[in-house]
Design an enzyme around this catalytic site. Structure first.
Site, PDB file in Angstrom:
ATOM      1  N   GLU A 171       0.821  -1.224   0.000  1.00 49.09           N
ATOM      2  CA  GLU A 171       0.000   0.000   0.000  1.00 49.09           C
ATOM      3  C   GLU A 171       0.849   1.266   0.000  1.00 49.09           C
ATOM      4  O   GLU A 171       0.497   2.266  -0.637  1.00 49.09           O
ATOM      5  CB  GLU A 171      -0.938  -0.012   1.220  1.00 49.09           C
ATOM      6  CG  GLU A 171      -1.884   1.160   1.305  1.00 49.09           C
ATOM      7  CD  GLU A 171      -2.785   1.293   0.083  1.00 49.09           C
ATOM      8  OE1 GLU A 171      -2.521   2.201  -0.726  1.00 49.09           O
ATOM      9  OE2 GLU A 171      -3.734   0.501  -0.072  1.00 49.09           O
ATOM     10  N   LYS A 198       4.593   4.173 -10.048  1.00 50.04           N
ATOM     11  CA  LYS A 198       3.308   4.071  -9.350  1.00 50.04           C
ATOM     12  C   LYS A 198       2.154   3.869 -10.338  1.00 50.04           C
ATOM     13  O   LYS A 198       1.235   3.073 -10.081  1.00 50.04           O
ATOM     14  CB  LYS A 198       3.092   5.328  -8.509  1.00 50.04           C
ATOM     15  CG  LYS A 198       4.099   5.452  -7.368  1.00 50.04           C
ATOM     16  CD  LYS A 198       4.119   6.873  -6.817  1.00 50.04           C
ATOM     17  CE  LYS A 198       5.067   7.023  -5.642  1.00 50.04           C
ATOM     18  NZ  LYS A 198       5.381   8.439  -5.344  1.00 50.04           N
TER      19      LYS A 198
HETATM   20  N1  HSE Z   1       9.621  10.500  -3.750  1.00 53.61           N
HETATM   21  C1  HSE Z   1       8.243  10.145  -3.609  1.00 53.61           C
HETATM   22  C2  HSE Z   1       8.006   9.546  -2.260  1.00 53.61           C
HETATM   23  C3  HSE Z   1       6.634   8.922  -2.120  1.00 53.61           C
HETATM   24  O1  HSE Z   1       6.516   7.777  -2.891  1.00 53.61           O
HETATM   25  C4  HSE Z   1       7.382  11.383  -3.806  1.00 53.61           C
HETATM   26  O2  HSE Z   1       7.933  12.493  -3.847  1.00 53.61           O
HETATM   27  O3  HSE Z   1       6.195  11.243  -3.978  1.00 53.61           O
HETATM   28 NA    NA Z   2      -1.064   4.103  -0.656  1.00 50.25          NA
END
Ligand code: HSE
Ligand code: NA
Ligand code: NAD
Length: 436
Positions: free
Chosen positions: A129, A205
Site C-alpha cells: 500500500e 506508481k
Molecule cells: N519521492 C516520492 C516519495 C513517495 O513515494 C514522492 O515524492 O512522492
Molecule cells: Na497508498
C-alpha cells in the site's frame, strides 16, 4: 494470542515512521488486528542511527539476512529502496516463507511479476500500500473497494516532490533547485531525486495501478515517462490565462485496443478538485463504470503518512496470516489465471487534447498557415491565444489548444509546422486532459 513478529529492513524516513506509529498506536492496532504487532529485529547499515531510534526495544543488526533467517519473524518489511539489494532480500524473505511488506514501487513496477509469482508459489503475501500515493489507501480502493467496477481510467498526482516543486514555483516564484532541496530536506524525494523530477517515480506508481485496475502484468518498460525538468514558466502562465493548471499526472486508461500508460506534465481545468492539489499532497481520480468518478486525496510522502500504509498492511497480513491462501485477495486484484493480455499502447496511438506554443514571426498569414496544417491532419482547434507583441518586437507567442485527437496526427502536424520559416523556435507541446 501471541504477538506477530516483524523484522524491519531499513530504518530511514519510512522505517523510522513505521517504528513510531506502531509504538504510539499499539493498543488500537492490537484491538484491530486481534494480536499485538511487534518489531522484533531491525537491520540497517547505519547501526548507530538505527539504535538511536530503536533504543533497547529490539536487537539492531547491520546484516539484513540475519533478520530473514530469524525463525521468530513472521513478516519482513523492506524499507531500503531501489532495485538492487532490496530485490534479493525480498526474494530471500519469500523463499524463507515470510510475508513481505514493502514501500518500494521501483522494485514492484520493474520486478513485480517475478516477486508476485514467487510469493504465490510459496503461499505468502506481499503487501505494498505504501508504494503508491503513500498514506492514501489507493491500492485497497482499487483492489477491493472498487472491485465491482470495470475501471475505465485513473489519473493521479502521485509524486509529492514534483507537485511540491510546481506549487512552490507557481505560488512563491521560487526557483526549481531551491524547492527541490527543500523537498529533499523534508524527506519527500527519492534517494536519487532524478527519479522524482524526470517522472520515473510517478511512472512506477502508475504502472502498479494499471496492473491492478486492468488485470495486466506490471510493464514499467512500456510506460511513457516525461518529468518536469523541461517545463517552462511561460507555459504555466499561459495555461493559467486559459483556465488550466499544469500538474505532473500519471495516467492509465483502457481503450478498445490496449492500455495507455503515461506520465507527463498535463493541463487540467483549474476548476477541477485535482487541479487544486498543492504542495506534497497526492490525489488520484478513478473512473469506474458503476461508481462514476471517485477522488482520493492525502499525503503521498513523508515518514508517518507512509508508515500509515505500511502499518495497515501489517494489520491486513496479521488478520489473514492464518487464512487459506486461496481466500486471500490476489496481489494484483485479479487471480493469476484471470490476467488480461491487453497490450500497453505505443504513444503514437494515445488520444489526448494538446497545448501547443509556437514562437512565430508577427506577420500576415502565419495563423492561417498553421491552422491549415492542423486541419489537414484532422485536428480540431478548441482555443487560440496570441500574445500581443511588445513594441518593436517582430515575433510573438501563439498558443493553440486542440480537441481530443491521436498523438500520431499531432506529431505529423508538428513536424510540418516546425518546418515553416515563420516558426522561429522549437514548438512546445503539452497534453491536456479534461478528466471528466
Ligand atoms: N519521492 C516520492 C516519495 C513517495 O513515494 C514522492 O515524492 O512522492
Ligand atoms: Na497508498
Ligand atoms: N520517503 C517517503 O516519503 C517514501 C514514501 C513512499 C515510499 N517510499 C519508499 O520507501 C522506501 C524507503 O524510503 P526512505 O525514504 O525511508 O529511504 P531512506 O534512505 O530514508 O531509508 C533507507 C534506509 O535503508 C538503509 N539501508 C540501505 N541499504 C541497506 C541494506 N543493505 N541493509 C539494511 N539497511 C539498508 C539506509 O541506511 C537507510 O536508513 C523506498 O523504497 C522509497 O521509495 C518512501
Amino acid at each position: 494470542m501471541k504477538a506477530i513478529k516483524v523484522g524491519l529492513l531499513g530504518i530511514g524516513t519510512v522505517g523510522g515512521g513505521t517504528f513510531q506509529v506502531l509504538r504510539r498506536n499499539q493498543d488500537e492496532i492490537r484491538g484491530r488486528a486481534g494480536r499485538a504487532i511487534e518489531i522484533a529485529m531491525v537491520a540497517d547499515l547505519d547501526v548507530e542511527r538505527a539504535r538511536a531510534i530503536v533504543g533497547d526495544a529490539c536487537p539492531v543488526v547491520t546484516d539484513a539476512r540475519q533478520v530473514i533467517a530469524n525463525p521468530e519473524i513472521d513478516i519482513v518489511v523492506e524499507l531500503i529502496g531501489g532495485y538492487g539489494v532490496a530485490k534479493t532480500l525480498v526474494l530471500e524473505a519469500i523463499a524463507a516463507g515470510k510475508h513481505v511488506v514493502t514501500a518500494n514501487k521501483a522494485l514492484l513496477a520493474v520486478h513485480g511479476t517475478e516477486i508476485f509469482a514467487a510469493a504465490h508459489a510459496k503461499g505468502v503475501m506481499v503487501a505494498f500500500e505504501a508504494a503508491v500515493a503513500g498514506g492514501i489507501p489507493i491500492i485497497k480502493a482499487l483492489r477491493e473497494g472498487l472491485t465491482a467496477n470495470r475501471i475505465e481510467w485513473i489519473a493521479g498526482i502521485i509524486n509529492g516532490t514534483t507537485n511540491f516543486i510546481l506549487s512552490e514555483m507557481r505560488s512563491k516564484g521560487l526557483d526549481f533547485a531551491t524547492v527541490l532541496k527543500e523537498a529533499q530536506r523534508l524527506g519527500y524525494a527519492e534517494a536519487d531525486p532524478t527519479f522524482d523530477i524526470e517522472g520515473v517515480d510517478a511512472a512506477h506508481k502508475a504502472t502498479i495501478m494499471s496492473a491492478i485496475a486492468f488485470g495486466i502484468p506490471v510493464q514499467f518498460d512500456k510506460a511513457h515517462v516525461e518529468g518536469i525538468t523541461q517545463l517552462q514558466a511561460a507555459d504555466i502562465k499561459y495555461a493559467e490565462q486559459l483556465g488550466y493548471r499544469i500538474k505532473l499526472l500519471g495516467i492509465a486508461r483502457r481503450r478498445d485496443t490496449g492500455v495507455e500508460l503515461r506520465v507527463h506534465p498535463t493541463l487540467i481545468p483549474a476548476h477541477r478538485l485535482i487541479a487544486n492539489v498543492e504542495g506534497a499532497m497526492n490525489a488520484v481520480v478513478v473512473q469506474g463504470d458503476a461508481v462514476g468518478t471517485t477522488l482520493y486525496y492525502g499525503k503521498g510522502a513523508g515518514a508517518e503518512p507512509t508508515a500509515s500504509a505500511v502499518v495497515a498492511d501489517l494489520v491486513d497480513i496479521t488478520r489473514l496470516a492464518t487464512a487459506d491462501p486461496e481466500h486471500r485477495v490476489p496481489h494484483l486484484a485479479f487471480r493469476p489465471d484471470a490476467m488480461s493480455d491487453l497490450p500497453i499502447l505505443p504513444m503514437e496511438q494515445v488520444h489526448s487534447a494538446y497545448y501547443l506554443r509556437l514562437r512565430v514571426a508577427d506577420e500576415a498569414g502565419v495563423l492561417s498557415r498553421i491552422t491549415t496544417i492542423l486541419a489537414e491532419h484532422d485536428i480540431s482547434i478548441d482555443a487560440v491565444l496570441q500574445r500581443e507583441s511588445a513594441e518593436g518586437e517582430r515575433q510573438t507567442d501563439l498558443i493553440i489548444l486542440t480537441h481530443d485527437t491521436q498523438e500520431r496526427r499531432v506529431n505529423q502536424a508538428l513536424a510540418q509546422m516546425q518546418g515553416l520559416p515563420s516558426v522561429l523556435a522549437p514548438i512546445v507541446r503539452l497534453r491536456k486532459e479534461e478528466l471528466a
